[in-house]
Design a protein around this motif. Sequence first.
Motif, mmCIF file in Angstrom:
data_model
loop_
_atom_site.group_PDB
_atom_site.id
_atom_site.type_symbol
_atom_site.label_atom_id
_atom_site.label_comp_id
_atom_site.label_asym_id
_atom_site.label_seq_id
_atom_site.Cartn_x
_atom_site.Cartn_y
_atom_site.Cartn_z
ATOM 1 N N GLU A 1 0.805 -1.222 0.000
ATOM 2 C CA GLU A 1 0.000 0.000 0.000
ATOM 3 C C GLU A 1 0.845 1.283 0.000
ATOM 4 N N MET A 2 1.965 1.267 -0.712
ATOM 5 C CA MET A 2 2.821 2.456 -0.732
ATOM 6 C C MET A 2 2.260 3.556 -1.647
ATOM 7 N N ILE A 3 1.392 3.187 -2.576
ATOM 8 C CA ILE A 3 0.789 4.160 -3.487
ATOM 9 C C ILE A 3 -0.551 4.577 -2.903
ATOM 10 N N GLY A 4 -0.641 5.843 -2.480
ATOM 11 C CA GLY A 4 -1.851 6.325 -1.831
ATOM 12 C C GLY A 4 -2.614 7.332 -2.676
ATOM 13 N N GLU A 5 -3.572 7.960 -2.064
ATOM 14 C CA GLU A 5 -4.475 8.882 -2.762
ATOM 15 C C GLU A 5 -3.732 9.983 -3.498
ATOM 16 N N ALA A 6 -2.680 10.532 -2.889
ATOM 17 C CA ALA A 6 -1.965 11.660 -3.488
ATOM 18 C C ALA A 6 -1.244 11.293 -4.767
ATOM 19 N N ALA A 7 -1.067 10.001 -5.029
ATOM 20 C CA ALA A 7 -0.323 9.561 -6.209
ATOM 21 C C ALA A 7 -1.222 9.224 -7.397
ATOM 22 N N ILE A 8 -2.541 9.287 -7.216
ATOM 23 C CA ILE A 8 -3.457 8.803 -8.249
ATOM 24 C C ILE A 8 -4.184 9.965 -8.910
ATOM 25 N N LYS A 9 -3.977 10.098 -10.200
ATOM 26 C CA LYS A 9 -4.646 11.123 -10.998
ATOM 27 C C LYS A 9 -6.126 10.768 -11.163
ATOM 28 N N PRO A 10 -7.024 11.717 -10.988
ATOM 29 C CA PRO A 10 -8.437 11.410 -11.235
ATOM 30 C C PRO A 10 -8.644 10.872 -12.654
ATOM 31 N N GLY A 11 -9.342 9.759 -12.740
ATOM 32 C CA GLY A 11 -9.607 9.142 -14.039
ATOM 33 C C GLY A 11 -8.549 8.177 -14.508
ATOM 34 N N ALA A 12 -7.528 7.927 -13.696
ATOM 35 C CA ALA A 12 -6.444 7.032 -14.100
ATOM 36 C C ALA A 12 -6.891 5.577 -14.097
ATOM 37 N N THR A 13 -6.228 4.786 -14.939
ATOM 38 C CA THR A 13 -6.351 3.328 -14.889
ATOM 39 C C THR A 13 -5.175 2.815 -14.083
ATOM 40 N N VAL A 14 -5.454 2.074 -13.009
ATOM 41 C CA VAL A 14 -4.422 1.655 -12.063
ATOM 42 C C VAL A 14 -4.270 0.136 -12.115
ATOM 43 N N ILE A 15 -3.055 -0.310 -12.388
ATOM 44 C CA ILE A 15 -2.737 -1.733 -12.430
ATOM 45 C C ILE A 15 -1.835 -2.036 -11.243
ATOM 46 N N ASP A 16 -2.351 -2.813 -10.297
ATOM 47 C CA ASP A 16 -1.633 -3.122 -9.062
ATOM 48 C C ASP A 16 -1.046 -4.525 -9.169
ATOM 49 N N VAL A 17 0.264 -4.577 -9.391
ATOM 50 C CA VAL A 17 0.947 -5.861 -9.574
ATOM 51 C C VAL A 17 1.349 -6.472 -8.235
ATOM 52 N N GLY A 18 1.450 -5.659 -7.205
ATOM 53 C CA GLY A 18 1.956 -6.130 -5.919
ATOM 54 C C GLY A 18 1.033 -7.115 -5.236
#
Length: 300
Positions: A222-239
């Motif tokens: 969970e190192m990637i939090g709210e501040a790192a995510i652009k609104p509307g982004a597609t997020v691929i979580d490999v971890g």
Amino acid sequence: MAQLSSSERDDGPIIIDGKAEAAMITAEIADRVAAISVVPGLAVVLVGDDPASAVYVRNKSRTAERCGFHSVQHTLPADTTMDTLLALIETLNRDDAVHGILVQLPLPGHLDSAAVIAAIDPDKDVDGLHVTNAGRLTVGDPDAIVPCTPLGSMHLISAVLGSDLAGREAVVVGRSRLVGLPLALLLMRANATVTIAHSRTKNLDAVCRRADILVAAVGRAEMIGEAAIKPGATVIDVGINRVEDETKKSGYRLVGDVAFSQAHAAHAITPVPGGVGPMTIAMLMRNTLDAAERRARGQG
């Protein structure tokens, strides 16, 4: 097209159902196997008794059998020597019934993983880790065997956004040869503008927030939090990380590299578990089938 499900939260992102997508892919592979004259052969080598590795290998072998493959598993003791392991790989290299060889990583500490991977016939290297396949991928050779996790991740990205990513900015957090580097190459091939970030990147949140496509592949819970995510982004979580949880019978729960509860601004996101993981196994089956078909055509 990837299976997308609505979030349980009204304002949450679309959840990309990798498990359902992987099931469709393996069903398609089984149909292809039934229609060809060669039976794809997959040999999986497990050294030692690591519980997580044993589960992964068992899942791979079961999926191979469901696809109609000739599936072989070699389980060696933890104190296996390099000579013994290399001799087994050479035997599998010469076996015409085996089209794909996968050595489950990590290996026990006394074994040289790089030397083991280098010993695998590149045309049977269905994990895509041999330097020959890395080079083929770099130069755009269509016969390159691509590592399974990046290939599965790219499939899900393309299902959400299409195959041409021109005009989209992608950030890959993680620079491993297994995931980060090959995925960056695949994204560039699809015309995305790509940044590779890592643990030493300054202002990591700001870099990530530029991304229309954000891939987290660092192995930190969970190192990637709210501040790192652009609104509307597609997020691929490999971890996939274990964190203590006394409410679970196992004493732990699985989480990704992204703080899922903080990703409410994303357009779409892969869950953990049930996202990229099942796709990795599905792509292993596809790589094995492709290797078998190339060998049948006399190209491998």
